[in-house]
Design an enzyme around this catalytic site. Structure first.
Site, PDB file in Angstrom:
ATOM      1  N   LYS A  34       0.420  -0.583   0.096  1.00 52.67           N
ATOM      2  CA  LYS A  34      -0.204  -0.327  -0.153  1.00 52.67           C
ATOM      3  C   LYS A  34       0.808   1.235   0.161  1.00 52.67           C
ATOM      4  CE  LYS A  34      -3.970   2.163   2.558  1.00 52.67           C
ATOM      5  NZ  LYS A  34      -4.861   2.013   3.987  1.00 52.67           N
ATOM      6  N   PHE A  35       2.024   1.242   0.946  1.00 53.10           N
ATOM      7  CA  PHE A  35       2.833   2.510   0.648  1.00 53.10           C
ATOM      8  C   PHE A  35       3.168   3.211  -0.714  1.00 53.10           C
ATOM      9  CE2 PHE A  35       7.691   2.886   0.747  1.00 53.10           C
ATOM     10  CZ  PHE A  35       7.385   4.500   1.114  1.00 53.10           C
ATOM     11  N   TRP A  36       3.528   1.301  -1.500  1.00 53.00           N
ATOM     12  CA  TRP A  36       4.791   1.746  -2.296  1.00 53.00           C
ATOM     13  C   TRP A  36       3.427   2.074  -3.602  1.00 53.00           C
ATOM     14  CZ3 TRP A  36       9.356   2.279  -3.240  1.00 53.00           C
ATOM     15  CH2 TRP A  36       9.794   2.035  -1.809  1.00 53.00           C
ATOM     16  N   LEU A  56      18.429  -0.826   5.812  1.00 54.10           N
ATOM     17  CA  LEU A  56      17.559   0.069   5.961  1.00 54.10           C
ATOM     18  C   LEU A  56      17.194  -0.601   6.927  1.00 54.10           C
ATOM     19  CD1 LEU A  56      14.380   1.042   5.982  1.00 54.10           C
ATOM     20  CD2 LEU A  56      13.517  -0.224   4.722  1.00 54.10           C
ATOM     21  N   SER A 103       6.684  -3.087  14.949  1.00 53.51           N
ATOM     22  CA  SER A 103       5.801  -2.940  14.764  1.00 53.51           C
ATOM     23  C   SER A 103       4.580  -1.255  14.932  1.00 53.51           C
ATOM     24  CB  SER A 103       4.682  -3.042  16.314  1.00 53.51           C
ATOM     25  OG  SER A 103       5.351  -2.584  17.057  1.00 53.51           O
ATOM     26  N   ARG A 149       6.140   0.789  12.690  1.00 49.92           N
ATOM     27  CA  ARG A 149       5.774   1.193  11.224  1.00 49.92           C
ATOM     28  C   ARG A 149       6.638   1.977  10.822  1.00 49.92           C
ATOM     29  NH1 ARG A 149       5.616  -2.242   7.529  1.00 49.92           N
ATOM     30  NH2 ARG A 149       3.926  -0.882   6.275  1.00 49.92           N
ATOM     31  N   ALA A 153       9.514   1.500   8.643  1.00 49.08           N
ATOM     32  CA  ALA A 153      10.407   1.548   7.637  1.00 49.08           C
ATOM     33  C   ALA A 153      10.081   2.199   6.348  1.00 49.08           C
ATOM     34  CB  ALA A 153      10.619   0.054   7.155  1.00 49.08           C
ATOM     35  N   VAL A 206      26.963  -4.109  -2.802  1.00 48.36           N
ATOM     36  CA  VAL A 206      26.625  -4.996  -1.117  1.00 48.36           C
ATOM     37  C   VAL A 206      25.591  -5.500  -0.463  1.00 48.36           C
ATOM     38  CG1 VAL A 206      28.960  -4.389  -1.831  1.00 48.36           C
ATOM     39  CG2 VAL A 206      27.356  -3.137  -0.107  1.00 48.36           C
TER      40      VAL A 206
END
Length: 512
Positions: A40-42, A173, A181, A183, A185, A512
């Protein structure tokens, strides 16, 4: 994990440790497994979306804008946390990043394996020439100052088919396991994007094991056993049914010395010749970085720091004809009585004149400021320099007249395959001499030309490549030689005169 498909074909069960390593590798470049919320974010981001029409124009999705049109402040964090810029010139802060990644970056589901990025490795990767400190983004706990999340941007000039642009390579990341939880990221991704936009960079390249919208290339991990006895002892491989332990170990035996005449370690004085050879070689691919000599020096020339890369050249009659490199990325082996580390070498960039019908012509382009330097001198703002190359005219001339990889003749491919088998065979010998247990590579570059013949086993891990704010037709990643791979390859329907699995790949990026 080495030779996993071969073992299964022979009827031997895959060990739990093998599966853990497969999961570990497949998670590279990702904080966690994809979820519907992440998708949904993307869907809100300027990336190629599933179902996008092939008629949509290739290239930029959202145009660059001046900094006054970029969001001035980062998105808010939960009340107990604060944004931070991590200064990697400060050994204390570098150690904080190391500790966070060591315990929370990539770990298999059963917590039995974990990557071991050393401070020297992080310094080498993240302090790339031209790096921007503001792209090293952290989240700290307000009350204690503890670093609990991190993401990094690394500058790179990337050529995608005929278009070159300044991009950010997004990596590392990582969010503390207890805070997944929250969120964080997606917020980290938006913050590093905002900071890159403020610096005038609006495109990025990144990788992940999972499928998110939308991969433009997919590669598979391959593994070549070096210390078969150790891998058996710690449960990372199993003896195929009907074969003795001794015979299994003997299958992976290597010569005690290298065989390529003129092979030696790369020296700082080799940088100009290696840079020229590497630029010419990478120009063959549909997508590849464009390295200046300064970047070649940083990435491949030896230093006095803890060793991260091993780089070699072949010199004939005073001319560098071949170059090959690998880097060290060990993994911790948890809960084992004898061994605590899996020493893994990862094949990095290489180049050889065997890819060409003739050696390069003498340079006829005098050195001069790069287009990027000229744009700076002319007063162009950073956001106006996206398509300005950092290569000098002489460096850019090294790529002149190079034919695309998929147009090379059968005779050229045969000569290239033979030479790469010779070079990588020696790499295996050298890596074993330096104490490595396994050599890993992806199916990108020209690795498909030698992997099977040199007993690299196909693993279960896949690495997918993504471009941010840049739409491009899929690029072959060397898949197609094994059952089911066609369904995983975004470039499966991309026309090429020869199957990618036999002809190499169009993906010349090694991250890498």
């Amino acid at each position: 994990m080495a030779g996993g498909d071969e073992r299964r074909a022979a009827g031997a069960p895959e060990t739990a440790s093998m599966k853990n390593l497969a999961r570990l590798l497949s998670m590279l470049g990702a904080e966690d497994r994809a979820t519907p919320a992440e998708h949904k974010f993307w869907k809100t981001q300027p990336v190629t979306q599933p179902g996008d029409s092939e008629a949509l124009p290739q290239g930029v999705i959202q145009p660059n804008v001046p900094p006054e049109q970029v969001r001035a402040a980062p998105l808010p964090l939960p009340a107990d946390f604060a944004w931070a810029t991590v200064d990697l010139d400060d050994e204390v802060q570098l150690r904080e990043v190391y500790d966070l990644l060591t315990h929370h970056y990539v770990e298999d589901d059963d917590a039995t394996m974990r990557f071991k990025y050393s401070p020297a490795f992080l310094r080498w990767v993240l302090r790339h020439p031209g790096f921007d400190k503001s792209w090293h983004v952290g989240v700290r706990v307000k009350s204690s100052g503890k670093l609990v999340a991190f993401i990094a941007g690394i500058p790179q000039e990337l050529r995608v088919r005929t278009q070159s642009l300044q991009v950010t390579e997004i990596n590392f990341l990582c969010v503390h396991k207890r805070l997944r939880s929250k969120r964080l990221a997606p917020v980290l991704i938006q913050e590093v994007t905002r900071r890159c936009n403020m610096s005038g960079i609006f495109q990025a390249i990144y990788t992940a094991g999972q499928v998110i919208p939308t991969p433009m290339s997919c590669t598979r991990y391959y593994h070549r056993t070096l210390d078969a006895a150790k891998l058996l002892d710690i449960g990372f491989s199993a003896v195929p049914r009907g074969m003795s332990r001794e015979d299994h170990i003997a299958r992976f035996a290597l010569p005690t010395t290298t065989r390529t005449e003129g092979l030696r370690e790369m020296q700082a004085a080799d940088v100009p010749a290696v840079g020229r050879l590497l630029r010419r070689y990478l120009a063959r691919f549909d997508m590849a970085p464009r390295f200046t000599d300064a970047e070649v020096r940083h990435m491949f020339a030896p230093t006095n720091e803890e060793r991260v890369t091993w780089c070699y050249v072949v010199e004939r009659d005073g001319r560098i004809t071949d170059f090959v490199s690998y880097y060290s990325l060990p993994s911790s082996v948890l809960n084992h009585d004898t061994h605590d580390t899996l020493s893994a070498a990862y094949l990095f960039y290489y180049a050889t004149e065997a890819a060409f019908d003739a050696p390069p012509a003498p340079r006829d382009t005098p050195d001069a400021p790069s287009p990027y330097e000229r744009a700076v001198a002319a007063g162009d703002a950073p956001w106006q320099r996206t398509e300005c190359s950092r290569l000098s005219p002489a460096e850019a001339a090294d790529e002149r007249g190079v034919a695309p990889w998929h147009t090379e003749s059968a005779a050229q491919k045969s000569a290239l395959k033979t030479r790469l088998q010779e070079l990588i065979s020696d790499v295996l010998v050298l890596a074993q001499q330096h104490g490595f247990d396994v050599v890993n590579c992806l199916s990108g570059m020209d690795n498909a030309l030698f992997a099977s013949d040199l007993k690299f086993g196909p693993g279960d891990g896949f690495l997918r490549f993504y471009l941010f704010n840049w739409r491009v037709a899929p690029i072959a990643g060397g898949l197609g030689g094994r059952a089911g791979e066609d369904d995983l390859d975004p470039a499966h329907d991309t026309p090429h005169p020869h199957p990618p699995s036999q002809w190499g790949s169009g993906n010349g990026v090694v991250m890498v």
